[in-house]
Design an enzyme around this catalytic site. Structure first.
Site, PDB file in Angstrom:
ATOM      1  N   GLY A 209       0.836  -1.204   0.000  1.00 23.03           N
ATOM      2  CA  GLY A 209       0.000   0.000   0.000  1.00 23.03           C
ATOM      3  C   GLY A 209       0.861   1.239   0.000  1.00 23.03           C
ATOM      4  O   GLY A 209       2.043   1.188  -0.330  1.00 23.03           O
ATOM      5  N   ASN A 210       0.286   2.371   0.327  1.00 24.77           N
ATOM      6  CA  ASN A 210       1.067   3.600   0.463  1.00 24.77           C
ATOM      7  C   ASN A 210       0.448   4.460   1.566  1.00 24.77           C
ATOM      8  O   ASN A 210      -0.581   4.099   2.139  1.00 24.77           O
ATOM      9  CB  ASN A 210       1.174   4.344  -0.876  1.00 24.77           C
ATOM     10  CG  ASN A 210      -0.190   4.752  -1.398  1.00 24.77           C
ATOM     11  OD1 ASN A 210      -0.870   5.589  -0.803  1.00 24.77           O
ATOM     12  ND2 ASN A 210      -0.612   4.145  -2.511  1.00 24.77           N
TER      13      ASN A 210
END
Ligand code: CTP
Length: 399
Positions: A209-210
């Site tokens: 993810g980020n």
């Protein structure tokens, strides 16, 4: 242009003959997109039935602070829920109670608790309206910030003619709309806004993810909705909530799901704002079962995801405005301009992580809005809500 009024309205109906217009007022508000919670005084029940108003508003009508077997109608919650409190018609009696801070029913308790704009539409017979005490009370509430709509002149229920008629429902909605939505070019426009990160599965429990929180996209969606836009908000996994009318939310997880949701909605959108931080790569073969720990390194092969914004640039319908975001850590301006050209955008909003308080997770951000040609607007550090206003102001100049 159709008038769109996507607001939560607490509508107080008091006991005067003009209450016969309350059903039309509820209908006009609902038709314009408002959510309406009707509060009636006891006296209003003699003029219009709660059944009529609850049917038209789609919510039970409330009168008492405590109703039934000790059910507390929470005036604090209702007052906070509302974007606007409107009392129409307002009788001389309720006006006097407002002016003197009385609080013996739910409507008065909501009035005292409200922090939103308050509008009243007085309606009474000629001499009652002319009476000095009525005018003194209107002056008092007006000095405290209550906005007064009407009354109008004309034939009155008594047969007399003069000032005292309640302003017509359509005119009341027009006034609220003009004051609270304004003449935004986004009014009635369909916007697609994306927000948040995407999660790309490694196995059933892990993902790539980020750090995107979704705050910028949500701020854009809320500001656009408050300008009267119909917003489709497609969001990756975030912990944010929004209950603003005018926003239809779709939750997605991966870049592929975001692409599908956006491709469905983009063709019908007047403006598309891609503020989501979509993953550029995903595990090529996510494991079906949880990957067990082993000695040595674990290699995960990544493959490119589809660039949703680039797809939108290639398939942009005539007249649609396409806005991208760019997050750059080096050669920011040149890279952002490159993306603007390459992806066929009308505007690109450049974020850098270089400034304290800007970027992921913060409530503030520092962005530069870059248009076609040489148009560049470097904004100072400000709240994401203010950023959203500036970005949408900019978009309005292009509509
Ligand atoms: N974007 C997208 N789909 C992707 C990746 C990005 O729609 N798969 C969109 C983002 O929502 C953003 C814009 O593209 O509006 C720019 O994203 P960014 O990651 O900064 O740029 P990239 O085009 O991925 O380029 P690079 O990684 O080279 O910076």
């Amino acid at each position: 242009m159709e008038r769109v009024f996507p607001r939560k309205v607490l509508l107080g109906v008091t006991g005067g003959i003009a209450a016969f217009k309350a059903p039309l007022l509820v209908r006009a508000l609902v038709k314009a997109g408002a959510e309406v919670q009707v509060l009636m005084t006891r006296a209003a029940h003699d003029f219009v039935t709660p059944l009529t108003l609850s049917t038209l508003s789609g919510r039970p009508v409330l009168t008492e602070l405590i109703s039934g077997e000790g059910t507390w109608n929470d005036h604090v919650h209702l007052a906070r829920w509302a974007d606007v409190l409107l009392i129409a018609p307002l009788t001389a009696n309720t006006l006097s109670k407002l002016a003197h801070g009385q609080c013996d029913d739910l409507l008065l308790a909501c009035y005292l608790s409200a922090t939103c704009p308050i509008y009243v539409a007085p309606a009474m017979d000629l001499e009652m309206y002319r009476d000095k005490s009525t005018h003194a009370n209107l002056d008092l509430v007006s000095q405290r910030g209550v906005r007064i709509i009407g009354p109008e002149s004309g034939e009155l229920a008594s047969g007399l003619s003069g000032e005292g008629r309640m302003t017509e429902p359509e005119a009341i909605v027009a006034r609220l709309h003009a004051d609270l939505v304004g003449n935004s070019k986004l009014n009635g426009k369909r916007l697609l806004i994306t927000a948040g990160p995407t999660h790309e599965a490694i196995d059933p429990v892990r993902y790539i993810g980020n750090r995107s929180s979704g705050k910028m996209g949500f701020a854009l969606a809320e500001e656009a909705a408050s300008r009267g836009a119909q917003v489709q908000l497609v969001t990756g996994p975030v912990s944010l909530r929004t209950d603003r009318s005018g926003i239809q939310r779709t939750d997605v997880s991966s870049a592929a799901e975001m692409a599908t949701a956006c491709k469905e909605r983009a063709p019908q959108s007047d403006v598309v704002i891609m503020s989501a931080a979509v993953a550029d790569y995903r595990p090529a073969a996510p494991a079906e079962n949880k990957i067990k720990k082993k000695d040595g390194a674990l290699d995960i092969t990544l493959e490119a995801t589809e660039d949703v914004l680039a797809w939108m640039g290639r398939n942009k319908p005539n007249g649609q405005l396409l806005v991208g975001f760019a997050l750059e850590t080096n050669d920011a301006m040149a890279n952002a301009k490159g993306k603007l050209e390459r992806k066929n955008l009308d505007l690109i909003v450049l974020n850098t992580l270089a400034d304290a308080g800007a970027g992921f997770g913060h409530d503030t951000n520092k962005v530069t809005i870059i248009g076609k040609g040489t148009k560049v607007d470097a904004l100072p550090l400000m709240s994401k809500a203010d950023n959203a206003r500036a970005i949408l102001d900019h978009i309005e100049t292009l509509l």
